[in-house]
Design an enzyme around this catalytic site. Structure first.
Site, short mmCIF file in Angstrom:
data_model
loop_
_atom_site.label_atom_id
_atom_site.label_comp_id
_atom_site.label_asym_id
_atom_site.label_seq_id
_atom_site.Cartn_x
_atom_site.Cartn_y
_atom_site.Cartn_z
N GLY A 18 0.24 -1.35 0.13
CA GLY A 18 -0.02 0.18 -0.25
C GLY A 18 0.81 1.77 -0.16
O GLY A 18 0.27 2.29 0.21
N SER A 19 1.92 0.90 -0.16
CA SER A 19 2.81 2.26 -0.51
C SER A 19 2.23 3.33 -1.39
O SER A 19 2.21 4.92 -0.93
CB SER A 19 4.08 1.85 -0.51
OG SER A 19 4.14 1.79 -2.23
N ASN A 20 1.34 3.59 -2.48
CA ASN A 20 1.04 4.16 -3.68
C ASN A 20 0.08 4.72 -3.02
O ASN A 20 -0.42 6.04 -3.09
CB ASN A 20 0.39 2.91 -4.50
CG ASN A 20 1.55 3.76 -5.85
OD1 ASN A 20 2.27 4.26 -6.64
ND2 ASN A 20 2.57 2.25 -5.74
N LEU A 91 -4.47 -6.99 -7.95
CA LEU A 91 -4.56 -8.25 -8.81
C LEU A 91 -4.68 -8.69 -9.58
O LEU A 91 -5.18 -9.40 -10.89
CB LEU A 91 -3.15 -9.20 -8.59
CG LEU A 91 -2.08 -8.72 -7.98
CD1 LEU A 91 -0.77 -9.58 -6.79
CD2 LEU A 91 -1.28 -7.50 -8.62
N ILE A 94 -11.05 -7.09 -13.07
CA ILE A 94 -11.77 -6.69 -13.07
C ILE A 94 -13.11 -7.18 -13.82
O ILE A 94 -13.20 -6.93 -14.82
CB ILE A 94 -11.68 -5.05 -13.37
CG1 ILE A 94 -10.77 -4.24 -12.25
CG2 ILE A 94 -13.13 -4.32 -12.71
CD1 ILE A 94 -10.43 -4.79 -10.92
N ASN A 108 -5.75 2.09 -13.79
CA ASN A 108 -4.76 0.85 -13.10
C ASN A 108 -3.37 1.64 -13.14
O ASN A 108 -3.02 2.15 -14.08
CB ASN A 108 -4.86 -0.47 -13.75
CG ASN A 108 -4.05 -1.53 -13.25
OD1 ASN A 108 -3.82 -1.86 -12.06
ND2 ASN A 108 -2.86 -2.17 -13.62
N HIS A 110 0.58 0.23 -13.44
CA HIS A 110 1.82 -0.54 -13.60
C HIS A 110 2.94 -0.26 -13.68
O HIS A 110 3.15 0.55 -14.41
CB HIS A 110 1.34 -1.35 -15.50
CG HIS A 110 1.67 -2.66 -15.87
ND1 HIS A 110 1.05 -4.07 -14.71
CD2 HIS A 110 2.81 -3.22 -16.57
CE1 HIS A 110 1.77 -4.69 -15.49
NE2 HIS A 110 2.78 -4.41 -16.01
N ASP A 151 -3.97 -5.04 -18.20
CA ASP A 151 -2.72 -4.02 -18.30
C ASP A 151 -3.64 -4.20 -19.88
O ASP A 151 -2.42 -3.97 -20.25
CB ASP A 151 -2.06 -5.18 -18.30
CG ASP A 151 -1.73 -5.00 -16.99
OD1 ASP A 151 -2.00 -4.55 -15.47
OD2 ASP A 151 -1.04 -6.38 -16.95
N GLU A 180 5.87 6.17 -9.65
CA GLU A 180 4.79 5.94 -8.91
C GLU A 180 4.41 6.61 -8.45
O GLU A 180 3.20 8.46 -8.16
CB GLU A 180 4.32 4.60 -9.21
CG GLU A 180 4.59 3.49 -9.42
CD GLU A 180 4.50 1.81 -9.14
OE1 GLU A 180 3.66 1.26 -10.01
OE2 GLU A 180 4.50 1.87 -8.04
C1 GRF Z 1 2.94 -1.19 -7.30
O1 GRF Z 1 4.47 -0.96 -8.51
C2 GRF Z 1 1.97 -1.00 -9.36
O2 GRF Z 1 2.93 -0.09 -10.19
C3 GRF Z 1 1.39 -2.67 -8.82
O3 GRF Z 1 1.29 -3.04 -8.01
C4 GRF Z 1 2.64 -2.30 -7.08
C5 GRF Z 1 1.96 -1.82 -5.71
O4 GRF Z 1 2.52 -1.43 -4.91
N1 GRF Z 1 0.16 -2.10 -9.86
P1 GRF Z 1 1.98 -0.63 -3.58
O5 GRF Z 1 0.82 -1.60 -2.63
O6 GRF Z 1 1.45 0.70 -3.29
O7 GRF Z 1 3.92 -0.20 -2.18
#
Ligand code: GRF
Length: 198
Positions: A18-20, A91, A94, A108, A110, A151, A180
């Site tokens: 969940g870092s994003n 993953l 959808i 999404n 990627h 994708d 990202e």
């Molecule tokens: C990211 O690299 C994103 O591109 C992919 O999954 C990863 C999620 O990373 N779809 P995080 O859980 O947000 O760290």
């Protein structure tokens, strides 16, 4: 200038660390025009759920049967009137019910330059290992609309980063994550408030 009286709701689908998601939350924390309304996950122990709990963001956990065989959760999502649904490390493919209910509202991210290194099984370090093994000199990210294929939907943004001979899959992952964090919140903001020029 945004003239909405209510904040724009975002729903995030995520099943990883969940870092994003954390980055999106932090980016919009002080922005009253954007509200992270829900985090949807398919994993009970996903790191992203700890983030949600710390941030008091409601969560919805969907198992395979509920996600693929039923669509009872779709009205639940509709009730939130999301301006955008963001897949950030989710993953599963959808289902049509979701794609059709939210046309051009599901995006999404990627971690590669699609159409290269996409599709089922191409996630996380599998992507960066494949990029390294192929001797690519650049990689990057693709943010795209979601359709019913993995994708595959229309691209919104691609950003590139060089791959040096000394790079490892881990160092590539770090570079890609940095891209990202830089681009995803801005694409979200533009799609919601300036939909004509994401
Ligand atoms: C990211 O690299 C994103 O591109 C992919 O999954 C990863 C999620 O990373 N779809 P995080 O859980 O947000 O760290």
């Amino acid at each position: 200038m945004n003239m909405r009286s209510q904040p724009a709701n975002i729903i995030i689908f995520a099943s990883g660390t969940g870092s994003n998601t954390r980055n999106i939350i932090e980016r919009f924390r002080d922005n009253p025009a954007i509200h992270i309304a829900l985090i949807v996950s398919n994993k009970h122990d996903a790191g992203v759920l700890s983030i949600a709990s710390k941030e008091n963001i409601p969560t919805l956990i969907l198992d395979k049967v509920r996600f693929f065989k039923g669509d009872a959760y779709v009205p639940e999502l509709q009730q939130l009137k999301p301006s955008l649904i963001v897949l950030a490390g989710f993953l599963w493919k959808i289902p049509s019910a979701l794609v059709n209910t939210f046309p051009k509202k599901i995006i999404n991210i990627h971690p590669a330059l699609l159409p290269k290194y996409g599709g089922k099984g191409m996630y996380g370090n599998h992507v960066h290992e494949a990029v390294k093994n192929a001797g690519e000199t650049e990689t990057g990210i693709t943010i795209h609309f979601v359709d019913e294929q993995y994708d595959h939907g229309e691209h919104i943004l691609q950003a590139k980063v060089p791959v040096e001979p000394t790079d490892t899959p881990n160092s590539i992952a770090q570079k890609v994550h940095a891209l990202e964090y830089q681009h995803l919140p801005e694409v979200i903001r533009q799609l919601i408030f300036e939909p004509a020029k994401p």
